[in-house]
Design a protein around this motif. Structure first.
Motif: not given
Ligand code: F6P
Length: 366
Positions: A325-337
């Motif tokens: 799970v990631t936070l990008n520019g105040n939005k929740m998103s995701y990136d591959s481990l």
């Protein structure tokens, strides 16, 4: 229909304010929104290896009231990598090797369909490796250091910065009363985020971070200049990973059985001694240490932890395994481990935090 009925959650690595808030959000989202069962795995990957009483069912009552609690109700370990694990064999002999199959087997035995791992780079590296073995894993980024790639902010950072800032405020009054230089050493490993943020918020005269190697003479000159303007004391915040232009980081300890054995520390006292000689003011050093990791999380960290925890369950339910799970520019998103591991997020020496600090004449020693 989703095949996920029962999920596991664990915390690994050093503790950090907000871990319990994530556990709570995972548990509540899983039970209340999706009707799942939740199993807490105690002591991180060690618990995964040991199985048995390390696996505990988490009900709503177990997570009631924990949003404000520091530490982790599931306990943690920052030594246990099951892909390179020290264990005692059936003959009582110490052995070291890959015991990850035992972890996979224990998940199967407990009927756990997917696993949420909350941790920093060590924990997430193992998360990635379990994912490669076919375990359905979602990572949640934890660390006060804020040095994980792919996410703007890790939970725990805001609390650490608040604690450091509050400490600097307290040190300021004593520094001022005695016309002293106080050097505050903060955590952060090889990244200067905590030092930079608390140094700005605490109104420090100088901020020394790993990303900008310093010249101690420049720091002394800056303090002298401020003295000439009438300020007869100084506060310098130094990241534990800071280093002089012509020198190396200071190591305080080597933890042999840790996957990340180097512990940094000692630079604060070194800098204070040098400044005392160069500026001619008495100097003291304070190491904030683990106080930055303890205690109740800030409101921002509680909110971020809740967003991370609930979004981790969403990703599981959408089948987006192998991601963090990631936070990008105040939005929740995701990136591959796969992308997250091995990449440190350091302070860009030209970023606008540094620029703003330079504009108000905070010295970086360069
Ligand atoms: O990564 C979190 C952190 O607190 C670092 O800032 C620090 O260098 C390290 O962990 C300390 O580790 P330990 O708790 O093993 O002393």
């Amino acid at each position: 229909m989703s095949e996920i009925k029962r999920i596991g959650v664990m915390t690994g690595g050093g503790d950090c304010p907000g871990l319990n808030a994530v556990i709570r959000a995972v548990t509540k989202t899983a039970i209340l929104k999706y009707g799942l069962e939740v199993v807490g795995i105690k002591h991180g990957y060690r618990g995964l290896y040991l199985g048995g009483d390390q696996f505990v069912n988490l009900e709503l009552t177990d997570v009631t009231g924990i949003i404000s609690k520091g530490g982790t109700i599931l306990y943690s370990s920052n030594k246990d990598n099951l892909f390179d694990y020290t264990y005692i064999d059936e003959f009582g002999q110490e052995q070291r090797g890959d015991v990850s199959d035992v972890g996979v087997e224990n998940l199967k035995k407990a009927g756990i369909d997917a696993l949420i791992v909350i941790g920093g780079d060590g924990t997430l590296t193992s998360g990635r490796d379990f994912s490669r073995k076919g375990v359905k894993v979602i990572g949640v980024p934890k660390t006060i250091d804020n040095d994980l790639a792919s996410t703007d902010t890790t939970f725990g950072f805001d609390t650490a910065v608040s604690t450091a800032t509050m400490s600097i405020d307290r040190l300021r009054t004593t520094a001022e009363s005695h016309s002293r230089i106080i050097v505050v050493e903060v955590m952060g490993r090889y990244a200067g985020w905590i030092a930079l943020a608390s140094g700005i918020a605490g109104g420090c005269d100088a901020i020394l971070i790993p990303e900008i190697p310093y010249d101690i003479n420049k720091v002394a000159e800056a303090i002298k200049k401020n003295r000439a303007r009438g300020k007869d004391f100084a506060i310098v915040v130094v990241a534990e990973g800071a280093k002089p232009k012509d020198g190396e980081v200071m190591v305080s300890k080597i933890i042999e059985n840790s996957p990340d054995p180097v512990r940094l520390g000692g630079i604060g006292a070194f800098v204070a001694d040098q400044l005392e000689g160069l500026v001619g003011l008495e100097a003291r050093a304070t190491i904030l240490g683990h106080v930055q990791r303890g205690g109740t999380p800030t409101a921002n960290d509680r909110i971020l932890s809740t967003r991370y925890g609930s979004y981790a369950v969403e990703l599981l339910m959408q089948g987006k395994f192998g991601n963090m799970v990631t936070l990008n520019g105040n939005k929740m998103s995701y990136d591959s481990l796969e992308n997250v591991i091995g990449e440190n997020k350091n302070v860009d020496p030209d970023n606008d935090w540094v620029q703003a600090a330079r504009s108000i004449d905070i010295c970086f020693g360069d």
